[in-house]
Scaffold this motif. Sequence first.
Motif, PDB file in Angstrom:
ATOM      1  N   LYS A  90     -76.741 -46.762  18.349  1.00 31.90           N
ATOM      2  CA  LYS A  90     -77.011 -47.366  17.055  1.00 31.90           C
ATOM      3  C   LYS A  90     -76.067 -46.759  16.025  1.00 31.90           C
ATOM      4  O   LYS A  90     -75.392 -45.756  16.309  1.00 31.90           O
ATOM      5  N   PRO A  91     -75.989 -47.343  14.818  1.00 32.06           N
ATOM      6  CA  PRO A  91     -75.047 -46.813  13.820  1.00 32.06           C
ATOM      7  C   PRO A  91     -75.322 -45.342  13.511  1.00 32.06           C
ATOM      8  O   PRO A  91     -76.478 -44.916  13.408  1.00 32.06           O
ATOM      9  N   ILE A  92     -74.252 -44.578  13.386  1.00 32.17           N
ATOM     10  CA  ILE A  92     -74.400 -43.138  13.133  1.00 32.17           C
ATOM     11  C   ILE A  92     -73.496 -42.716  11.974  1.00 32.17           C
ATOM     12  O   ILE A  92     -72.494 -43.361  11.653  1.00 32.17           O
TER      13      ILE A  92
ATOM     14  N   GLU B 289     -82.609 -47.017   6.765  1.00 26.91           N
ATOM     15  CA  GLU B 289     -82.050 -48.270   7.262  1.00 26.91           C
ATOM     16  C   GLU B 289     -81.894 -48.264   8.781  1.00 26.91           C
ATOM     17  O   GLU B 289     -81.421 -49.251   9.358  1.00 26.91           O
ATOM     18  N   GLY B 290     -82.238 -47.165   9.446  1.00 23.17           N
ATOM     19  CA  GLY B 290     -82.161 -47.109  10.898  1.00 23.17           C
ATOM     20  C   GLY B 290     -80.918 -46.417  11.433  1.00 23.17           C
ATOM     21  O   GLY B 290     -80.653 -46.462  12.641  1.00 23.17           O
ATOM     22  N   TRP B 291     -80.175 -45.754  10.576  1.00 23.33           N
ATOM     23  CA  TRP B 291     -78.982 -45.021  11.025  1.00 23.33           C
ATOM     24  C   TRP B 291     -79.395 -43.646  11.535  1.00 23.33           C
ATOM     25  O   TRP B 291     -80.402 -43.070  11.110  1.00 23.33           O
ATOM     26  N   GLU B 292     -78.594 -43.098  12.435  1.00 24.04           N
ATOM     27  CA  GLU B 292     -78.794 -41.731  12.916  1.00 24.04           C
ATOM     28  C   GLU B 292     -77.797 -40.809  12.222  1.00 24.04           C
ATOM     29  O   GLU B 292     -76.587 -41.080  12.197  1.00 24.04           O
TER      30      GLU B 292
ATOM     31  N   LYS C 215     -80.552 -39.966   3.212  1.00 20.61           N
ATOM     32  CA  LYS C 215     -81.936 -40.405   3.322  1.00 20.61           C
ATOM     33  C   LYS C 215     -82.007 -41.937   3.338  1.00 20.61           C
ATOM     34  O   LYS C 215     -82.769 -42.536   4.102  1.00 20.61           O
ATOM     35  N   ALA C 216     -81.194 -42.563   2.486  1.00 18.07           N
ATOM     36  CA  ALA C 216     -81.201 -44.028   2.426  1.00 18.07           C
ATOM     37  C   ALA C 216     -80.704 -44.637   3.734  1.00 18.07           C
ATOM     38  O   ALA C 216     -81.283 -45.630   4.224  1.00 18.07           O
TER      39      ALA C 216
END
Length: 397
Positions: A335-337, A306-309, A301-302
């Motif tokens: 994007k970061p995953i 922060e914009g992670w997938e 969830k955190a």
Amino acid sequence: MERALKSSIWRAVALSPAKCGRGWWGVRYRSTREQRPPALGGDGEGPPRGGNGGGQLPPPALPAVSGAVADSCTSHEGLAPQRGPRPWHVSYERGARRAVAANRELWSSQETDFWKARKRLEGKPLSIERTKGSEILFGIAPCSLALSQSRRGLFRLFLKQSSGSRRLVMSEFVLQATARGVPVHHVKRRELDALCRGGVHQGVCLEATPLHFKSLEEAEKPGLGDEESPNRQLIWLALERIQDPMNLGALLRSAYFLGVDRVVTSQRNSCPLTPTVSKASSGAMEVFDVYSTDDLQSFLKAKTAEGWEVVGTVSKPEDVENIPVISCLEFRWNKPIIIVIGSEGDGLSLETQLLCHRMLAIPPGRALHPGIESLNVSVATGILLHSICSQKLRHGD
């Protein structure tokens, strides 16, 4: 002298004078081809007493035979005569052969017991007392990387005697250990087997302190190379309840090879970082940090905030509802995953699935029989990571 000879004969044929009676002397001196000599002073038969110059022994007392029986025994002409007692030397030779055979059998059994006891003692490994709080790494790659890194406390290095074709490798181990100030002990293979409890040690064992998971706070710090390329896409691997040490080791090896930036695992119902994990990872565990969390759902969830997938994995797409499932061949990301891998038997829990934005599946190459519709978790993870990491975009591409 003659009495001693008689006693030895009795012992050889396993007879005693009491059992033989007076008739023994008749048996001793009687031959099947000769008649017994007449007695000197009577009708009885018997051998001479020997060198004492006396008379003969009295004949053995025979039971009375009726006249009818005696006539029937002597009146049949043409019949073969009855067989007399066996000559004494035949009985002696047979008894001697029996005694020799018995002695040989006894010696053979004693010799067999001796060699069995010796083999049992040789097969028992010498007990090597371990340092308190230490563990035994085994295998060439894990021990070599543990010696070259500064992540463990090192106590002793154990090498197999007469390593043969691996003598050059063992010499390199000695140089590494000497440079680090680690004592080297050359032991037999059975001692190494006992140290690693039957693991494939390849002739090398290293006594060292255990490795532990790192905290998530340390995972948030920039890793090696992150400062040089701050805009590159990040890929983390999250493991939920992976319990098999061989699977965990294989996962770490694939993640390290394919370029995963972080590996995070749940603390509960998960395998710790053991020597078996290090051996299965071919030493990747010795150079690759592994982080853990006691609340995997909160961590996901955190990272989403922060914009992670968050991308989950599934073996049967029909079992997933309300979450899009796509093939790993069609997956694209910019994007970061975080790739989330579930346990060996049950896969991802329902709570974790609901936190995923998409689910990935590996398309099979044929129609599958029931019971073998899925891959091993480490194999499936290797395929997914290769498909995803090959799309990783770096700054300046």
